[in-house]
Write a protein that holds these residues in place. Structure first.
Motif, PDB file in Angstrom:
ATOM      1  N   PRO A 110       0.792  -1.233   0.000  1.00  0.00           N
ATOM      2  CA  PRO A 110       0.000   0.000   0.000  1.00  0.00           C
ATOM      3  C   PRO A 110       0.826   1.287   0.000  1.00  0.00           C
ATOM      4  N   LYS A 111       2.061   1.212   0.497  1.00  0.00           N
ATOM      5  CA  LYS A 111       2.862   2.423   0.643  1.00  0.00           C
ATOM      6  C   LYS A 111       3.694   2.660  -0.625  1.00  0.00           C
ATOM      7  N   SER A 112       3.494   3.817  -1.230  1.00  0.00           N
ATOM      8  CA  SER A 112       4.164   4.100  -2.494  1.00  0.00           C
ATOM      9  C   SER A 112       5.677   4.218  -2.337  1.00  0.00           C
ATOM     10  N   ASP A 113       6.143   4.727  -1.179  1.00  0.00           N
ATOM     11  CA  ASP A 113       7.589   4.848  -1.012  1.00  0.00           C
ATOM     12  C   ASP A 113       8.258   3.473  -0.924  1.00  0.00           C
ATOM     13  N   ILE A 114       7.559   2.495  -0.357  1.00  0.00           N
ATOM     14  CA  ILE A 114       8.124   1.144  -0.292  1.00  0.00           C
ATOM     15  C   ILE A 114       8.055   0.481  -1.673  1.00  0.00           C
ATOM     16  N   ARG A 115       6.986   0.742  -2.432  1.00  0.00           N
ATOM     17  CA  ARG A 115       6.943   0.223  -3.807  1.00  0.00           C
ATOM     18  C   ARG A 115       8.116   0.776  -4.602  1.00  0.00           C
TER      19      ARG A 115
ATOM     20  N   ALA B  13       7.765  -2.811 -16.644  1.00  0.00           N
ATOM     21  CA  ALA B  13       6.799  -2.354 -17.650  1.00  0.00           C
ATOM     22  C   ALA B  13       5.393  -2.321 -17.072  1.00  0.00           C
ATOM     23  N   ASP B  14       5.057  -3.327 -16.275  1.00  0.00           N
ATOM     24  CA  ASP B  14       3.739  -3.363 -15.629  1.00  0.00           C
ATOM     25  C   ASP B  14       3.580  -2.192 -14.659  1.00  0.00           C
ATOM     26  N   THR B  15       4.653  -1.862 -13.960  1.00  0.00           N
ATOM     27  CA  THR B  15       4.616  -0.725 -13.040  1.00  0.00           C
ATOM     28  C   THR B  15       4.377   0.576 -13.805  1.00  0.00           C
ATOM     29  N   LEU B  16       5.031   0.726 -14.948  1.00  0.00           N
ATOM     30  CA  LEU B  16       4.831   1.921 -15.751  1.00  0.00           C
ATOM     31  C   LEU B  16       3.383   2.045 -16.216  1.00  0.00           C
ATOM     32  N   ARG B  17       2.759   0.928 -16.482  1.00  0.00           N
ATOM     33  CA  ARG B  17       1.375   0.954 -16.967  1.00  0.00           C
ATOM     34  C   ARG B  17       0.368   1.193 -15.846  1.00  0.00           C
ATOM     35  N   ASN B  18       0.644   0.635 -14.665  1.00  0.00           N
ATOM     36  CA  ASN B  18      -0.442   0.507 -13.694  1.00  0.00           C
ATOM     37  C   ASN B  18      -0.261   1.212 -12.356  1.00  0.00           C
TER      38      ASN B  18
ATOM     39  N   LEU C 283      -0.190   3.907  -9.607  1.00  0.00           N
ATOM     40  CA  LEU C 283      -0.894   5.185  -9.560  1.00  0.00           C
ATOM     41  C   LEU C 283      -0.001   6.347  -9.129  1.00  0.00           C
ATOM     42  N   ASP C 284       1.167   6.052  -8.592  1.00  0.00           N
ATOM     43  CA  ASP C 284       2.055   7.119  -8.111  1.00  0.00           C
ATOM     44  C   ASP C 284       3.091   7.453  -9.182  1.00  0.00           C
ATOM     45  N   LYS C 285       3.142   8.707  -9.573  1.00  0.00           N
ATOM     46  CA  LYS C 285       4.050   9.109 -10.652  1.00  0.00           C
ATOM     47  C   LYS C 285       5.512   8.927 -10.260  1.00  0.00           C
ATOM     48  N   ASP C 286       5.820   9.082  -8.982  1.00  0.00           N
ATOM     49  CA  ASP C 286       7.212   8.898  -8.554  1.00  0.00           C
ATOM     50  C   ASP C 286       7.632   7.434  -8.649  1.00  0.00           C
ATOM     51  N   VAL C 287       6.718   6.530  -8.393  1.00  0.00           N
ATOM     52  CA  VAL C 287       7.029   5.108  -8.551  1.00  0.00           C
ATOM     53  C   VAL C 287       7.263   4.797 -10.030  1.00  0.00           C
ATOM     54  N   ARG C 288       6.437   5.383 -10.892  1.00  0.00           N
ATOM     55  CA  ARG C 288       6.616   5.160 -12.332  1.00  0.00           C
ATOM     56  C   ARG C 288       7.951   5.744 -12.799  1.00  0.00           C
ATOM     57  N   SER C 289       8.295   6.896 -12.262  1.00  0.00           N
ATOM     58  CA  SER C 289       9.590   7.496 -12.596  1.00  0.00           C
ATOM     59  C   SER C 289      10.737   6.598 -12.139  1.00  0.00           C
ATOM     60  N   GLN C 290      10.583   6.012 -10.955  1.00  0.00           N
ATOM     61  CA  GLN C 290      11.602   5.093 -10.452  1.00  0.00           C
ATOM     62  C   GLN C 290      11.724   3.875 -11.366  1.00  0.00           C
ATOM     63  N   ALA C 291      10.612   3.456 -11.955  1.00  0.00           N
ATOM     64  CA  ALA C 291      10.643   2.314 -12.872  1.00  0.00           C
ATOM     65  C   ALA C 291      11.454   2.631 -14.124  1.00  0.00           C
ATOM     66  N   ILE C 292      11.366   3.864 -14.613  1.00  0.00           N
ATOM     67  CA  ILE C 292      12.180   4.266 -15.764  1.00  0.00           C
ATOM     68  C   ILE C 292      13.656   4.197 -15.398  1.00  0.00           C
ATOM     69  N   ASP C 293      13.984   4.719 -14.221  1.00  0.00           N
ATOM     70  CA  ASP C 293      15.368   4.673 -13.748  1.00  0.00           C
ATOM     71  C   ASP C 293      15.879   3.235 -13.697  1.00  0.00           C
ATOM     72  N   SER C 294      15.073   2.311 -13.162  1.00  0.00           N
ATOM     73  CA  SER C 294      15.513   0.925 -13.038  1.00  0.00           C
ATOM     74  C   SER C 294      15.625   0.241 -14.393  1.00  0.00           C
TER      75      SER C 294
ATOM     76  N   SER D 257       1.387  11.897 -16.210  1.00  0.00           N
ATOM     77  CA  SER D 257       2.305  12.929 -15.721  1.00  0.00           C
ATOM     78  C   SER D 257       3.187  13.454 -16.851  1.00  0.00           C
ATOM     79  N   GLU D 258       3.202  14.755 -16.999  1.00  0.00           N
ATOM     80  CA  GLU D 258       4.065  15.377 -18.000  1.00  0.00           C
ATOM     81  C   GLU D 258       5.529  15.054 -17.737  1.00  0.00           C
ATOM     82  N   GLY D 259       5.921  15.107 -16.471  1.00  0.00           N
ATOM     83  CA  GLY D 259       7.310  14.848 -16.125  1.00  0.00           C
ATOM     84  C   GLY D 259       7.731  13.427 -16.438  1.00  0.00           C
ATOM     85  N   VAL D 260       6.870  12.457 -16.171  1.00  0.00           N
ATOM     86  CA  VAL D 260       7.187  11.059 -16.462  1.00  0.00           C
ATOM     87  C   VAL D 260       7.281  10.857 -17.977  1.00  0.00           C
TER      88      VAL D 260
END
Length: 423
Positions: free
Chosen positions: A57-62, A82-87, A89-100, A156-159
């Protein structure tokens, strides 16, 4: 007293998780489990993270789990990212997925506790001028397609911007159709920063296939898109746009667009621009003189052989470098020395470009050899870097002695060059 110490020790041990688990009810224990599992090559952890991400549930832990996948650095993590990028809900988590995703293909050494975007850490891989993938690395199509989808659909524009930049870092030339479509899609007009980044990325990919779309972008209603497209046209070598660029240089009221137009023309190597460049060789603007000399030099301009007097009279160092480039390209090899010495100056980047082009395309690679023995460490290191970028493996034996140089910067550059030459 002994009883008290024993009691306190037992109490502390109770607080320290002995076998932390991703299923623990304690966020601290879940974080501890992530840190334990985030080890390079720990492929067995990937499905465990995939399952835990679905119920965390916690986005920072995800985000920490996603960062851990980047540290494990295994291609089996691509579907999870790729699934994280699609699904997610937190833009920072999606951004972290790009980094990884990028870390799988562009290794970045990292030790210690996992730090994420939630810790206000700026990833070097998500910033402008980020590192790029090595020429020997084959990037999975699924990773590039995931980024292309994110570029087009993320909320997100930034993502979106980070996804475009990541495609550039991965040298995703096969995604140029998706990039150009996103640039020209009317529905993307509101995403101006994304379109600016796309124009920039198309230039960095340096593929002529992007030329027609970039030429159309020269007439875009967004000034920043136009500024990026102007230079990108030259970087991809789209000579068909030369008349448009010359017209923009002559008529634009925006100085930045005029300068970029001239810089783009200087990259094109189109002899149709010779009259324009000749007319600017004595212009009062230093930058115009530099670019006109540079543009002519790239075309093996016959008149460059007569630039000795012009070089001696020129005061601006950037223009002197461009003139030296032309003289060296026309066969006056004494001027290679001027460019080599300029590696220890404020114009070192300019000189490095000229020396690279002389070595890579101008048949002057052998002229660089003696500068590996220069008494100036910045020259030795710079020449080693240039030779590494040129990529001729026959030069490995000349570079290898510099790995024992007394100057640590020279050692670093020579080691990096040898890695490139051995690929």
């Amino acid at each position: 007293m002994g009883f008290t110490v024993t009691y306190l020790l037992a109490f502390v041990l109770l607080l320290v998780p002995q076998n932390p688990s991703l299923d623990s009810a304690s966020p601290k224990e879940r974080q501890a489990a992530i840190d334990q599992m985030a080890v390079l090559g720990n492929r067995e952890a990937i499905p465990k993270f995939a399952e835990a991400l679905k119920k965390e549930p916690k986005s920072d832990i995800r985000a920490e789990m996603i960062a851990a996948l980047g540290r494990i650095r295994d291609r089996e993590a691509i579907p999870v990212l790729a699934d994280t990028l699609r699904n997610d809900l937190d833009k920072d988590v999606r951004s972290q997925a790009i980094d990884s995703l990028l870390r799988i293909f562009i290794p970045i050494d990292e030790t210690g506790p996992i730090r994420t975007i939630f810790n206000k850490v700026k990833s070097v891989l998500l910033q402008p001028n980020a590192p790029v993938v090595g020429p020997e690395v084959q990037v999975d199509l699924s990773a590039k397609e995931a980024l292309a989808t994110t570029m087009q659909k993320d909320f997100s524009e930034g993502v979106r911007v980070e996804a475009v930049r990541a495609l550039g870092s991965l040298k995703a030339k096969d995604q140029i159709p998706a990039l150009t479509a996103a640039l020209e899609d009317p529905q993307n007009r509101e995403h101006r920063s994304v379109r600016v980044e796309i124009a920039h990325t198309l230039g960095t990919l340096r593929d002529p296939a992007a030329g027609p779309a970039l030429e159309r972008a020269l007439r875009d209603s967004d000034r920043e898109v136009v500024e990026e497209a102007v230079l990108a046209v030259g970087l991809v070598g789209h000579a068909a746009a030369r008349p448009v660029l010359e017209e923009m240089f002559r008529t634009s009221s925006n100085r930045n667009i005029r300068s970029r137009s001239l810089a783009s023309l200087a990259l094109l190597r189109d002899t149709g621009s010779v009259p324009l460049f000749e007319s600017l060789l004595s212009n009062k603007d230093d930058y115009y003189r530099e670019l006109s000399a540079e543009g002519l030099s790239r075309m093996n301009y016959a008149g460059a052989k007569e630039w000795r007097t012009r070089f001696d009279q020129e005061k601006a160092p950037n223009v002197r470098n461009a003139l030296a480039y032309g003289l060296a390209a026309s066969g006056d090899l004494d001027y290679v020395n001027n460019l080599a010495n300029a590696l220890d100056s404020r114009q070192d980047g300019q000189a490095e470009v000229y020396l690279y082009e002389l070595g890579k395309f101008g048949g002057k690679l052998n002229e660089l050899y003696r500068y590996l023995r220069s008494t100036n460490p910045k020259v030795r290191g710079g020449i080693a870097r240039i030779i590494g970028n040129i990529g001729d493996p026959s030069w490995s034996d000349q570079i290898r002695p510099l790995t024992e140089d007394a100057n640590t910067d020279v050692v670093r550059e020579s080691v990096a060059a040898l890695r490139k030459l051995s690929r």
